[in-house]
Design a protein around this motif. Structure first.
Motif, PDB file in Angstrom:
ATOM      1  N   VAL A   5     -13.507  21.677 -23.927  1.00  0.00           N
ATOM      2  CA  VAL A   5     -13.965  21.257 -25.250  1.00  0.00           C
ATOM      3  C   VAL A   5     -12.738  21.016 -26.117  1.00  0.00           C
ATOM      4  CG1 VAL A   5     -15.263  21.956 -27.309  1.00  0.00           C
ATOM      5  CG2 VAL A   5     -16.075  22.635 -25.050  1.00  0.00           C
ATOM      6  N   LYS A  15     -16.508  26.128 -23.112  1.00  0.00           N
ATOM      7  CA  LYS A  15     -17.283  26.243 -24.344  1.00  0.00           C
ATOM      8  C   LYS A  15     -17.168  27.663 -24.899  1.00  0.00           C
ATOM      9  CE  LYS A  15     -21.968  25.528 -26.114  1.00  0.00           C
ATOM     10  NZ  LYS A  15     -23.321  25.079 -25.771  1.00  0.00           N
ATOM     11  N   LEU A 106     -21.078  22.388 -30.804  1.00  0.00           N
ATOM     12  CA  LEU A 106     -20.470  22.485 -29.484  1.00  0.00           C
ATOM     13  C   LEU A 106     -21.418  21.953 -28.436  1.00  0.00           C
ATOM     14  CD1 LEU A 106     -18.931  26.040 -29.868  1.00  0.00           C
ATOM     15  CD2 LEU A 106     -17.783  23.842 -30.164  1.00  0.00           C
TER      16      LEU A 106
END
Length: 106
Positions: A5, A15, A106
């Motif tokens: 990410v 994540k 996210l």
């Protein structure tokens, strides 16, 4: 397989690592005693501000959350949450603010 990410200029291998960074920033602003309901505290660190600007841009409702502009960010207790859950808020130029979930970003 873990999916990396990227948020602004920060890159995370997973994540979970990005979530940990968001929680670290939340903990950096424990609240200002006597500042009112939810003990709001302005986000003042330039690195945190840059991160939150990049984070909110990833929100599915980014346009709605950032209208009519972004004057800054704050952290405060969510009055609708359970317990003393501190959350990120976008502060608009008129002084109003709106909560946003970092997990939605996210």
């Amino acid at each position: 397989m873990a999916i990396p990410v990227s948020i602004g200029n920060e890159h995370f291998p997973t994540k979970a690592a990005a979530i940990a960074r968001c929680q670290e920033i939340l903990r950096a602003y424990p609240g200002t005693p006597g500042s009112g309901p939810g003990q709001p505290q302005a986000v003042t660190d330039p690195a945190h501000i840059a991160f939150l600007q990049a984070l909110i841009a990833r929100h599915p409702d980014a346009q709605e959350r950032t209208k009519p502009g972004v004057a800054g960010f704050k952290v405060q207790v969510n009055p609708e949450g359970i317990g003393n859950t501190r959350c990120f808020y976008v502060v608009h130029p008129d002084g109003s603010s709106i909560r946003f979930s970092f997990k939605s970003c996210l």
